[in-house]
Enzyme design. Structure first.
Site, PDB file in Angstrom:
ATOM      1  N   ASP A  93       6.718  -4.566  -1.919  1.00 64.03           N
ATOM      2  CA  ASP A  93       7.945  -5.337  -1.681  1.00 64.03           C
ATOM      3  C   ASP A  93       7.655  -6.382  -0.611  1.00 64.03           C
ATOM      4  O   ASP A  93       7.553  -6.064   0.575  1.00 64.03           O
ATOM      5  CB  ASP A  93       9.074  -4.411  -1.245  1.00 64.03           C
ATOM      6  CG  ASP A  93      10.437  -5.066  -1.413  1.00 64.03           C
ATOM      7  OD1 ASP A  93      10.502  -6.248  -1.800  1.00 64.03           O
ATOM      8  OD2 ASP A  93      11.450  -4.375  -1.173  1.00 64.03           O
ATOM      9  N   ALA A  94       7.473  -7.624  -1.052  1.00 65.19           N
ATOM     10  CA  ALA A  94       7.030  -8.686  -0.144  1.00 65.19           C
ATOM     11  C   ALA A  94       7.904  -9.936  -0.268  1.00 65.19           C
ATOM     12  O   ALA A  94       7.966 -10.730   0.656  1.00 65.19           O
ATOM     13  CB  ALA A  94       5.583  -9.049  -0.442  1.00 65.19           C
ATOM     14  N   LYS A  95       8.546 -10.096  -1.418  1.00 62.29           N
ATOM     15  CA  LYS A  95       9.475 -11.220  -1.651  1.00 62.29           C
ATOM     16  C   LYS A  95       8.843 -12.559  -1.294  1.00 62.29           C
ATOM     17  O   LYS A  95       9.461 -13.416  -0.677  1.00 62.29           O
ATOM     18  CB  LYS A  95      10.798 -10.991  -0.932  1.00 62.29           C
ATOM     19  CG  LYS A  95      11.496  -9.706  -1.396  1.00 62.29           C
ATOM     20  CD  LYS A  95      12.898  -9.574  -0.851  1.00 62.29           C
ATOM     21  CE  LYS A  95      13.604  -8.314  -1.337  1.00 62.29           C
ATOM     22  NZ  LYS A  95      13.050  -7.041  -0.834  1.00 62.29           N
ATOM     23  N   ARG A  96       7.590 -12.752  -1.701  1.00 64.83           N
ATOM     24  CA  ARG A  96       6.871 -13.986  -1.442  1.00 64.83           C
ATOM     25  C   ARG A  96       7.421 -15.114  -2.299  1.00 64.83           C
ATOM     26  O   ARG A  96       8.035 -14.872  -3.352  1.00 64.83           O
ATOM     27  CB  ARG A  96       5.382 -13.801  -1.746  1.00 64.83           C
ATOM     28  CG  ARG A  96       4.681 -12.683  -0.970  1.00 64.83           C
ATOM     29  CD  ARG A  96       4.839 -12.817   0.507  1.00 64.83           C
ATOM     30  NE  ARG A  96       3.928 -11.925   1.240  1.00 64.83           N
ATOM     31  CZ  ARG A  96       4.267 -11.296   2.356  1.00 64.83           C
ATOM     32  NH1 ARG A  96       5.490 -11.402   2.861  1.00 64.83           N
ATOM     33  NH2 ARG A  96       3.387 -10.543   2.986  1.00 64.83           N
TER      34      ARG A  96
ATOM     35  N   ASP B  98      14.672 -11.582   3.203  1.00 65.57           N
ATOM     36  CA  ASP B  98      14.961 -10.191   2.847  1.00 65.57           C
ATOM     37  C   ASP B  98      16.238  -9.737   3.542  1.00 65.57           C
ATOM     38  O   ASP B  98      16.754 -10.446   4.408  1.00 65.57           O
ATOM     39  CB  ASP B  98      13.776  -9.294   3.241  1.00 65.57           C
ATOM     40  CG  ASP B  98      13.558  -8.155   2.258  1.00 65.57           C
ATOM     41  OD1 ASP B  98      14.545  -7.452   1.949  1.00 65.57           O
ATOM     42  OD2 ASP B  98      12.423  -7.980   1.789  1.00 65.57           O
TER      43      ASP B  98
END
Lengths: 272, 272
Positions: A93-96, B98
């Site tokens: 889970d990095a949401k790059r 996030d």
């Protein structure tokens, strides 16, 4: 084996839609681990071993490691997962989200360094910020669509051609970006009605669904709204409610995590 | 001193709007650094020392470090900047985004671990994904608005109330998120007309403008479109064109970087 094949196999063999989120927060660690140099690794390993029987996926949240300079412990956790639970998908889970040349670097971070099966990404910068990940044909991306936080509405609910933006993202990913079956979407459990609308748009594409547990999403409404005809299609994530389960008398943190993970898996399965 | 005060002072004292991007790519390193254990740190230190006289900001792109497991070298680069060039703002290019609890961790990564003055973030998850950074009152965030890549149009150009989405983001940040003067926006140099539209919306808020140099943006059009009445308001970023400048005969990589940085600063200044 591709990410999607691995996920499908895990849903079946483990009879679970539960994704266990690994958000290691030192302040909440049990006393026995406080002050240990490998505390993060030891905590996550204990959680993994305790909850694997109830999990279809594990999802480390890289921010918790980055804040502490603990990338090396994250590497070890990912290696531990790959060695000991090779059938369970590893979601980073990095949401790059960045331009192509930079996205190539982030893809190497996710798929080489941490050897994740799939990584979360943001759609804001469009196709060429996502396509570099898809060059890794056995891996996948999970694109932010409708997030579980309050501020999620700020952009995601803006109306485009009479529909909220998040539905355009769902359509864009399903119709244009998912040509090789490597994509999924993040849709929060806090909005079951929207989950159902996304499911209607995307067919059987997998969803990562945060918001059950500490964030308060309703399990029945979530499963009913988001499942596919096969009764799968979702990784329903719980992090804090499992990691920091209040122990019953005599129970240690891993046993408490195991109990809550099994309860959550079973609660989900009742509505599949 | 706040981030904005520091940036204003740097624009004046250095007479420059040039932001030098630090995207260390081992394949492009000079032969003398190949194979050295500290090659990334040594390369970036040489670039920093060579270009500081022409720079109003430095911007390490964290993806290049993360792909190589080189966070420790990034820490040293940031510490080197803070010690040797304390007047030059340090922009951490991370494009994080996030939920609140996770954003708190990313803020610690950016502001504690790397001690950056400002960090780039994505707007897709809305206000509560950005507000944790703003708790650091002397630091700032630069929010993605209109990006310089081709796929940027996929979402940013969707029409909302007759205007493209990126203009809504500009308005949202200028009118609601920037209450304490801590915000800026990313707007690519590849679209000067859109840069002018954003500038008309946001007043004197600072812009981070990638896309000059290797990405092909036109300097005159960019400066004319994006500057404030004071002739500042922009950090115009160039990374690859400076870092990997083709050396003239007898020139080493740092001297070549210095030459291109000065030429770029001067080209920008002609149109302020």
């Amino acid at each position: 084996m591709t990410f999607i094949e691995k996920l499908n196999a895990a849903w079946t063999s483990r009879n679970s839609l539960l994704c266990v989120g690994l958000d290691p927060d030192l302040k909440k660690f049990p006393a026995e681990l406080q002050g240990k140099p490998d505390a993060i690794f030891e905590f996550c390993r204990a959680i993994i071993d305790a909850t694997a029987e109830a999990a279809c996926a594990f999802k480390p949240q890289i921010a918790y490691f980055a804040a502490l300079g603990a990338e090396e412990q994250l590497e070890r956790i990912c290696a531990y997962l790959r060695s000991n639970y090779p059938d369970i998908p590893l979601v980073l889970d990095a949401k790059r989200g960045d331009i192509g040349a930079t996205a190539e670097q982030y893809a190497r971070e996710a798929f080489e360094r941490y050897d994740a099966d799939v990584v979360t990404v943001s759609p804001y910068m469009g196709w060429d910020s996502v396509s570099p990940y898809l060059e890794w044909k056995d891996r996948g991306v999970i694109v932010l669509c409708r997030t579980s936080n309050a501020g999620g509405s700020d952009l995601q609910f803006l109306e485009v051609d009479g529909k909220p933006l998040y539905q355009h993202v769902a359509r864009l990913v399903a119709e244009k970006w998912n040509t090789n079956g490597q994509c999924g979407l993040v849709v929060g459990a806090t909005f079951p009605q929207e989950l159902a609308q996304v499911r209607a748009i995307i067919g059987d594409m997998p969803l990562l669904v945060p918001g059950v547990g500490a964030q308060g999403g309703d399990v029945q409404a979530t499963v009913t709204a988001g499942k596919t005809a096969a009764g799968t299609g979702m990784m329903i994530n719980s992090s804090r409610a499992i990691l920091y389960a209040t122990p019953q008398a005599g129970e240690d943190f891993a046993a408490a995590a195991r109990r809550v993970a099994i309860e959550t898996r079973d609660a989900i399965n009742r509505f599949r």
